[in-house]
Design an enzyme around this catalytic site. Structure first.
Site, PDB file in Angstrom:
ATOM      1  N   HIS A   1      35.648  34.375  36.991  1.00  0.00           N
ATOM      2  CA  HIS A   1      35.205  34.752  38.342  1.00  0.00           C
ATOM      3  C   HIS A   1      33.695  34.739  38.509  1.00  0.00           C
ATOM      4  O   HIS A   1      33.185  34.302  39.540  1.00  0.00           O
ATOM      5  CB  HIS A   1      35.780  36.130  38.695  1.00  0.00           C
ATOM      6  CG  HIS A   1      37.267  36.199  38.520  1.00  0.00           C
ATOM      7  ND1 HIS A   1      37.855  36.593  37.336  1.00  0.00           N
ATOM      8  CD2 HIS A   1      38.275  35.879  39.348  1.00  0.00           C
ATOM      9  CE1 HIS A   1      39.172  36.533  37.452  1.00  0.00           C
ATOM     10  NE2 HIS A   1      39.466  36.107  38.659  1.00  0.00           N
ATOM     11  N   GLY A   2      32.984  35.258  37.492  1.00  0.00           N
ATOM     12  CA  GLY A   2      31.525  35.250  37.583  1.00  0.00           C
ATOM     13  C   GLY A   2      30.999  33.830  37.731  1.00  0.00           C
ATOM     14  O   GLY A   2      30.317  33.509  38.714  1.00  0.00           O
TER      15      GLY A   2
ATOM     16  N   ARG B   1      46.222  42.037  40.860  1.00  0.00           N
ATOM     17  CA  ARG B   1      47.657  42.275  41.053  1.00  0.00           C
ATOM     18  C   ARG B   1      48.399  41.276  40.157  1.00  0.00           C
ATOM     19  O   ARG B   1      47.977  40.133  40.019  1.00  0.00           O
ATOM     20  CB  ARG B   1      48.026  42.135  42.530  1.00  0.00           C
ATOM     21  CG  ARG B   1      47.828  40.747  43.159  1.00  0.00           C
ATOM     22  CD  ARG B   1      48.958  39.824  42.887  1.00  0.00           C
ATOM     23  NE  ARG B   1      48.792  38.486  43.414  1.00  0.00           N
ATOM     24  CZ  ARG B   1      48.293  37.477  42.703  1.00  0.00           C
ATOM     25  NH1 ARG B   1      47.831  37.659  41.487  1.00  0.00           N
ATOM     26  NH2 ARG B   1      48.260  36.267  43.238  1.00  0.00           N
TER      27      ARG B   1
ATOM     28  N   GLN C   1      44.710  39.237  48.234  1.00  0.00           N
ATOM     29  CA  GLN C   1      44.759  37.912  47.618  1.00  0.00           C
ATOM     30  C   GLN C   1      45.477  36.871  48.470  1.00  0.00           C
ATOM     31  O   GLN C   1      45.207  35.682  48.376  1.00  0.00           O
ATOM     32  CB  GLN C   1      45.415  37.993  46.237  1.00  0.00           C
ATOM     33  CG  GLN C   1      46.936  38.200  46.222  1.00  0.00           C
ATOM     34  CD  GLN C   1      47.357  39.651  46.485  1.00  0.00           C
ATOM     35  OE1 GLN C   1      46.508  40.537  46.551  1.00  0.00           O
ATOM     36  NE2 GLN C   1      48.649  39.874  46.641  1.00  0.00           N
TER      37      GLN C   1
ATOM     38  N   HIS D   1      43.995  42.893  44.889  1.00  0.00           N
ATOM     39  CA  HIS D   1      43.094  43.018  43.745  1.00  0.00           C
ATOM     40  C   HIS D   1      42.124  44.174  44.025  1.00  0.00           C
ATOM     41  O   HIS D   1      41.847  44.502  45.184  1.00  0.00           O
ATOM     42  CB  HIS D   1      42.256  41.749  43.577  1.00  0.00           C
ATOM     43  CG  HIS D   1      43.047  40.495  43.349  1.00  0.00           C
ATOM     44  ND1 HIS D   1      44.001  40.356  42.368  1.00  0.00           N
ATOM     45  CD2 HIS D   1      42.996  39.289  43.974  1.00  0.00           C
ATOM     46  CE1 HIS D   1      44.498  39.133  42.389  1.00  0.00           C
ATOM     47  NE2 HIS D   1      43.910  38.466  43.360  1.00  0.00           N
TER      48      HIS D   1
ATOM     49  N   THR E   1      52.275  30.597  50.223  1.00  0.00           N
ATOM     50  CA  THR E   1      51.494  31.802  50.536  1.00  0.00           C
ATOM     51  C   THR E   1      50.263  31.496  51.389  1.00  0.00           C
ATOM     52  O   THR E   1      50.014  32.146  52.404  1.00  0.00           O
ATOM     53  CB  THR E   1      51.058  32.487  49.224  1.00  0.00           C
ATOM     54  OG1 THR E   1      52.245  32.789  48.485  1.00  0.00           O
ATOM     55  CG2 THR E   1      50.278  33.762  49.482  1.00  0.00           C
ATOM     56  N   ILE E   2      49.489  30.494  50.972  1.00  0.00           N
ATOM     57  CA  ILE E   2      48.260  30.173  51.698  1.00  0.00           C
ATOM     58  C   ILE E   2      48.549  29.246  52.877  1.00  0.00           C
ATOM     59  O   ILE E   2      48.064  29.463  53.994  1.00  0.00           O
ATOM     60  CB  ILE E   2      47.219  29.523  50.745  1.00  0.00           C
ATOM     61  CG1 ILE E   2      46.834  30.504  49.614  1.00  0.00           C
ATOM     62  CG2 ILE E   2      45.975  29.066  51.511  1.00  0.00           C
ATOM     63  CD1 ILE E   2      46.171  31.785  50.065  1.00  0.00           C
TER      64      ILE E   2
ATOM     65  N   SER F   1      38.393  30.818  45.480  1.00  0.00           N
ATOM     66  CA  SER F   1      39.557  31.712  45.395  1.00  0.00           C
ATOM     67  C   SER F   1      39.328  33.026  46.127  1.00  0.00           C
ATOM     68  O   SER F   1      38.205  33.360  46.533  1.00  0.00           O
ATOM     69  CB  SER F   1      39.857  32.009  43.929  1.00  0.00           C
ATOM     70  OG  SER F   1      38.869  32.903  43.432  1.00  0.00           O
ATOM     71  N   CYS F   2      40.379  33.786  46.261  1.00  0.00           N
ATOM     72  CA  CYS F   2      40.312  35.082  46.945  1.00  0.00           C
ATOM     73  C   CYS F   2      39.268  35.993  46.316  1.00  0.00           C
ATOM     74  O   CYS F   2      38.470  36.613  47.025  1.00  0.00           O
ATOM     75  CB  CYS F   2      41.677  35.758  46.932  1.00  0.00           C
ATOM     76  SG  CYS F   2      42.413  35.921  45.301  1.00  0.00           S
TER      77      CYS F   2
END
Lengths: 341, 341
Positions: free
Chosen positions: A197-198, A171, A302, A223, A15-16, A142-143
């Site tokens: 994430h934070g 997602r 994402q 997302h 994907t990336i 990350s995204c």
């Protein structure tokens, strides 16, 4: 081979990786010397069609050859030939490649699926490009973290950020992913708060007070972030809309769009490769200030928002450009980011 | 007909109506004198199987009879025979029935899909039962608002609520709904913030400072709330878990459950009718206090959480019970709510 260009290897063409390869191939100061695949699937087929040199694990080369592929060599051969490797292997796999990069003395970039400890620097083009200049090892976050940094950084620069609270509706799987779920559920991801994430934003901006919650939903396209931000100085919704519209990797979404799927349809209509939306997609009419606090929705693609950051990270690490805004502009122009219709 | 029981008519026998009918039928101080249907579909069939008197619009009675139904009379006949009507017609339709109820001098309950202006009192069993005692017209607030009131009210009573921020991830449609979407998107509902849910809580508790955002997701089972609450006095996560566990209509969810679909599977295993989860389902391990603020996730079963509130509203309006906790206990016991395994 053009000796004036930085030689980039892409280790992992999923994907990336396939997107980073295509973005690097557009740069006039870099070239793709090869990509690696472990299995001869449809992505290997398109890599061959695009003319990328394909490398494979030594013990898989015969199997590729039996399937009609021309293989340029082993993954070790690819790493030896590169100035820098972008490791796009699946999350938590990239760490096992570190010894090889160290042994061959090549620089390396990992993705946000790896632990923050894999590299001394976590990277975002706008927030901390300068930290990566000349660096050997960098992790592009990350995204979701990239998407958060792109809005928090300019708000913090202009107004000062007191506190960020974000709910991320993730997602469940990418459009081509036929294994992931859920099909019909909302899944706490994780149950215990906060989500990662934070804290991950703090790898870029350690001083930001941020907390996050995440839920996985049965959708594939993007997302969605619900943001609440307390700022240190007063501003209006209009001020924030103008600030966001002026940033190089934020797109203000309007024109009757109220959902993630419509943004992707817009990307298809724009002729974007793989319908990629590399920019943060901020829903313009959601930007509001209530009781002195900022609220807005943004959608994050994402599969693609970290791609331009990988290009900029290469440019910083190879000392090709010292000014982050110049690198961002160069990357954006080559990829077609920033056409604000 | 038992003259000592309150005569309840159910106008509209869909998602809510069929459940209210079954719950009222369990009460020893009420009886169902009839339900109304406008079309002879599978729900009409099960109403007939359960032995409810079926009423229909005057111009549809022949069509029902042709399909083999025994029809007790017109909807006007049903209203005339009732002490109180629970209007469970689709949202925004119920208002058109008000003139009939007024003409026949019967009390009426509407659901949260109607405007707050339809009745002078919006109702929640725990927060404002006393306001509805003897009242002629009451609106039981929506599933999401009911779910919010059930957690905000006790927190406000015990600690004082300074501010509530909630993100609601809504199910796109109920399990039996074959028309609604989305299939693969996250839809802002609405784009402009706040959503109506925060203001709707103020119809019950006008002094609460609350803001809300809502997203529609492709799932059918339950809504999911992400709550952030600033309290006026300090407390620990453990305090809040204990407070919630002591409330009559909150169920603490643990035992490996991390998603809405698993709660519904639990409801099926418990033998609940239609797998209904009438209580707020608070994920125990998500309850946390961070930076002095309370966070938790709760799931709300949109099809059923307002059902016990409708029963309590009848009891208040008919002055059958002055003490809300006694009505709640009676309703809970009859339905099987409160078995905390």
């Amino acid at each position: 081979m053009d000796m004036s260009k930085v030689k980039v290897a892409i280790n992992g063409y999923g994907t990336i990786g396939k997107r980073v390869a295509d973005a690097v191939a557009l740069q006039d100061d870099m070239e793709i010397i090869g990509i690696s695949k472990t299995r001869p699937n449809f992505e290997a087929k398109t890599a061959a069609m695009k003319g990328y040199n394909i490398y494979a694990p030594a013990d898989k080369i015969d199997s590729f050859k039996n399937d009609g592929y021309t293989i340029a060599g082993s993954i070790e051969d690819m790493v030896k030939a590169a100035d820098i490797v972008v490791d796009c292997t699946p999350g938590k796999i990239g760490v096992s490649n570190k010894a090889l990069y160290e042994k061959e003395g090549v620089k390396a970039i990992w993705q946000g699926g790896e632990s923050k400890d894999i590299a001394p620097i976590s990277f975002n083009s706008e927030a901390n490009y300068a930290d990566a200049i000349g660096a050997d090892y960098v992790r592009v976050v990350s995204c979701n973290t990239t998407g958060l940094c792109r809005v928090i950084y300019p708000l913090d620069q202009k107004y000062g950020v007191e506190k960020v609270r974000v709910t991320i509706v993730r997602r469940g799987g990418d459009p081509g992913d036929i294994k992931s779920g859920p099909i019909d559920a909302l899944v706490l991801d994780p149950i215990k708060l906060p989500s990662h994430h934070g804290p991950d934003v703090k790898t870029i901006m350690p001083h930001i007070n941020i907390t996050s919650a995440a839920i996985k939903a049965p959708t594939s396209f993007m997302h969605l972030h619900v943001l609440n931000i307390q700022l240190k100085t007063e501003c209006s919704a209009e001020d924030v809309k103008n600030l966001f519209a002026s940033r190089p990797r934020i797109r203000m979404i309007a024109d009757g769009i109220s959902a993630t799927a419509q943004i992707i349809e817009f990307g298809r209509d724009l002729g974007r490769p793989r319908n990629d939306m590399w920019e943060n997609c901020v829903f313009r009419d959601s930007v509001s200030v209530d009781d002195g606090e900022l609220y807005f929705f943004q959608a994050i693609h994402q599969e693609s928002d970290v791609i331009p950051e990988n290009v900029d990270a290469i440019r910083a690490m190879m000392s090709l450009e010292k000014d982050n805004l110049k690198s961002i502009e160069k990357t954006n122009k080559s990829m077609g980011i920033g056409f604000k219709c």
